[in-house]
Design a protein around this motif. Structure first.
Motif, PDB file in Angstrom:
ATOM      1  N   VAL A  17      76.915  16.531  65.582  1.00  0.00           N
ATOM      2  CA  VAL A  17      76.202  15.473  66.316  1.00  0.00           C
ATOM      3  C   VAL A  17      75.031  15.977  67.160  1.00  0.00           C
ATOM      4  N   LEU A  18      74.869  17.299  67.241  1.00  0.00           N
ATOM      5  CA  LEU A  18      73.889  17.846  68.193  1.00  0.00           C
ATOM      6  C   LEU A  18      72.451  17.390  67.972  1.00  0.00           C
ATOM      7  N   ASP A  19      71.999  17.398  66.714  1.00  0.00           N
ATOM      8  CA  ASP A  19      70.618  16.978  66.449  1.00  0.00           C
ATOM      9  C   ASP A  19      70.412  15.524  66.853  1.00  0.00           C
ATOM     10  N   TRP A  20      71.369  14.724  66.482  1.00  0.00           N
ATOM     11  CA  TRP A  20      71.325  13.303  66.815  1.00  0.00           C
ATOM     12  C   TRP A  20      71.362  13.115  68.335  1.00  0.00           C
ATOM     13  N   CYS A  21      72.248  13.876  68.988  1.00  0.00           N
ATOM     14  CA  CYS A  21      72.360  13.820  70.445  1.00  0.00           C
ATOM     15  C   CYS A  21      71.018  14.158  71.088  1.00  0.00           C
ATOM     16  N   TYR A  22      70.429  15.256  70.641  1.00  0.00           N
ATOM     17  CA  TYR A  22      69.143  15.690  71.188  1.00  0.00           C
ATOM     18  C   TYR A  22      68.093  14.597  71.012  1.00  0.00           C
ATOM     19  N   GLN A  23      68.020  14.035  69.801  1.00  0.00           N
ATOM     20  CA  GLN A  23      67.006  13.001  69.550  1.00  0.00           C
ATOM     21  C   GLN A  23      67.182  11.789  70.458  1.00  0.00           C
ATOM     22  N   GLU A  24      68.411  11.362  70.611  1.00  0.00           N
ATOM     23  CA  GLU A  24      68.670  10.184  71.442  1.00  0.00           C
ATOM     24  C   GLU A  24      68.376  10.462  72.917  1.00  0.00           C
ATOM     25  N   VAL A  25      68.812  11.631  73.379  1.00  0.00           N
ATOM     26  CA  VAL A  25      68.573  11.977  74.789  1.00  0.00           C
ATOM     27  C   VAL A  25      67.078  12.148  75.035  1.00  0.00           C
ATOM     28  N   LYS A  26      66.415  12.752  74.074  1.00  0.00           N
ATOM     29  CA  LYS A  26      64.962  12.954  74.193  1.00  0.00           C
ATOM     30  C   LYS A  26      64.237  11.611  74.287  1.00  0.00           C
ATOM     31  N   LYS A  27      64.654  10.671  73.430  1.00  0.00           N
ATOM     32  CA  LYS A  27      64.048   9.331  73.448  1.00  0.00           C
ATOM     33  C   LYS A  27      64.166   8.700  74.834  1.00  0.00           C
ATOM     34  N   THR A  28      65.347   8.872  75.409  1.00  0.00           N
ATOM     35  CA  THR A  28      65.590   8.321  76.745  1.00  0.00           C
ATOM     36  C   THR A  28      64.738   9.044  77.777  1.00  0.00           C
ATOM     37  N   ALA A  29      64.727  10.370  77.704  1.00  0.00           N
ATOM     38  CA  ALA A  29      64.013  11.168  78.708  1.00  0.00           C
ATOM     39  C   ALA A  29      62.499  10.934  78.655  1.00  0.00           C
ATOM     40  N   GLU A  30      61.988  10.667  77.453  1.00  0.00           N
ATOM     41  CA  GLU A  30      60.553  10.417  77.309  1.00  0.00           C
ATOM     42  C   GLU A  30      60.111   9.195  78.109  1.00  0.00           C
ATOM     43  N   LYS A  31      61.064   8.311  78.383  1.00  0.00           N
ATOM     44  CA  LYS A  31      60.738   7.100  79.159  1.00  0.00           C
ATOM     45  C   LYS A  31      60.871   7.320  80.667  1.00  0.00           C
ATOM     46  N   PHE A  32      61.327   8.510  81.072  1.00  0.00           N
ATOM     47  CA  PHE A  32      61.405   8.785  82.510  1.00  0.00           C
ATOM     48  C   PHE A  32      59.991   8.756  83.089  1.00  0.00           C
ATOM     49  N   ASP A  33      59.915   8.480  84.389  1.00  0.00           N
ATOM     50  CA  ASP A  33      58.587   8.369  85.008  1.00  0.00           C
ATOM     51  C   ASP A  33      58.085   9.713  85.547  1.00  0.00           C
ATOM     52  N   ASP A  34      58.802  10.800  85.259  1.00  0.00           N
ATOM     53  CA  ASP A  34      58.386  12.081  85.831  1.00  0.00           C
ATOM     54  C   ASP A  34      58.898  13.243  84.974  1.00  0.00           C
ATOM     55  N   VAL A  35      58.653  14.454  85.468  1.00  0.00           N
ATOM     56  CA  VAL A  35      58.995  15.667  84.707  1.00  0.00           C
ATOM     57  C   VAL A  35      60.527  15.831  84.601  1.00  0.00           C
ATOM     58  N   TYR A  36      60.978  16.234  83.430  1.00  0.00           N
ATOM     59  CA  TYR A  36      62.424  16.396  83.233  1.00  0.00           C
ATOM     60  C   TYR A  36      62.733  17.681  82.487  1.00  0.00           C
ATOM     61  N   GLU A  37      64.012  18.066  82.561  1.00  0.00           N
ATOM     62  CA  GLU A  37      64.510  19.185  81.762  1.00  0.00           C
ATOM     63  C   GLU A  37      65.829  18.742  81.129  1.00  0.00           C
ATOM     64  N   LEU A  38      66.099  19.272  79.952  1.00  0.00           N
ATOM     65  CA  LEU A  38      67.370  18.979  79.276  1.00  0.00           C
ATOM     66  C   LEU A  38      68.147  20.291  79.208  1.00  0.00           C
ATOM     67  N   ILE A  39      69.286  20.334  79.888  1.00  0.00           N
ATOM     68  CA  ILE A  39      70.067  21.576  79.935  1.00  0.00           C
ATOM     69  C   ILE A  39      71.330  21.423  79.092  1.00  0.00           C
ATOM     70  N   PHE A  40      71.405  22.208  78.038  1.00  0.00           N
ATOM     71  CA  PHE A  40      72.610  22.200  77.193  1.00  0.00           C
ATOM     72  C   PHE A  40      73.428  23.438  77.530  1.00  0.00           C
ATOM     73  N   ILE A  41      74.730  23.255  77.720  1.00  0.00           N
ATOM     74  CA  ILE A  41      75.600  24.395  77.978  1.00  0.00           C
ATOM     75  C   ILE A  41      76.532  24.558  76.791  1.00  0.00           C
ATOM     76  N   ASN A  42      76.339  25.631  76.055  1.00  0.00           N
ATOM     77  CA  ASN A  42      77.241  25.902  74.934  1.00  0.00           C
ATOM     78  C   ASN A  42      78.498  26.580  75.484  1.00  0.00           C
ATOM     79  N   ASP A  43      79.604  25.860  75.415  1.00  0.00           N
ATOM     80  CA  ASP A  43      80.843  26.330  76.011  1.00  0.00           C
ATOM     81  C   ASP A  43      81.684  27.102  74.982  1.00  0.00           C
ATOM     82  N   GLY A  44      81.116  28.205  74.500  1.00  0.00           N
ATOM     83  CA  GLY A  44      81.845  29.059  73.556  1.00  0.00           C
ATOM     84  C   GLY A  44      82.190  28.387  72.233  1.00  0.00           C
TER      85      GLY A  44
END
Ligand code: UDP
Ligand code: MG
Length: 180
Positions: A17-44
């Protein structure tokens, strides 16, 4: 430019699901009104999650990846993301998108009204079996009873926390944290 929004996403064996997750989160973040970061934590993860995250991070400079050498569990992954986050509002999301990312816009509106913690609450548990629904229902009531705290019921980890709340949490050093 200073970062206003940090989206924190713990990842454990989510290659499907990761690619899909990234795309959806990115779509949402692109609508933010300011600078953002997306932090993924790979838990082993034992699957290709880390490779996928590295590929994404190479193409997208808003993406940061933290990786654990082994599986520590959801909460330590979220804690690591919070420490890494430099935004004024931190948003915690599951990688499986069981929490709809569009709701984040509503959370941000509440944060702008001055709230330090905004919980996402499940209005219904679609697709979950009756036993899971019942145990979840009882769990939150039991938790409130034994702790004597007014813990918001039927909420998960989906939430926004302000920089002020995040700093308070980060300042507490305990390892076995349980955030509700
Ligand atoms: N997760 C994690 N470490 C773990 C288990 C889960 O980082 O040991 C992540 C997982 O990839 C997902 C989130 O934490 O993004 C919630 O996990 P899951 O969907 O399994 O939990 P549930 O939906 O049952 O609450
Ligand atoms: Mg899930």
């Amino acid at each position: 430019m200073s970062i206003k929004y940090s989206v924190i996403i713990p990842v454990y064996n989510e290659e499907k699901v990761l690619d899909w997750c990234y795309q959806e989160v990115k779509k949402t973040a692109e609508k933010f009104d300011d600078v953002y970061e997306l932090i993924f934590i790979n838990d082993g993860s034992r699957d290709r999650s880390l490779d996928i995250l590295k590929e994404i991070a190479q193409k997208d400079k808003t993406v940061k990846v933290i990786s654990f050498s082994r599986n520590f569990g959801h909460q330590p992954a979220v804690s690591a993301g919070m420490k890494e986050a430099s935004g004024q509002a931190l948003i915690i999301l599951d990688a499986d998108l069981q929490d709809p990312p569009e709701v984040v816009h509503e959370m941000i509106r509440k944060w702008k009204e001055g709230y330090d913690i905004v919980y996402g609450k499940r209005s219904k548990r679609a697709g979950e079996k009756p036993l899971k629904k019942l145990t979840a229902f009882l769990y939150y009531r039991f938790l409130a009873r034994i702790t004597g705290l007014n813990i918001p019921k039927d909420t998960g980890d989906f939430r926004l926390i302000s920089r002020k709340a995040a700093d308070a949490i980060i300042s507490m050093p305990e390892k076995n944290r349980y955030l509700r």
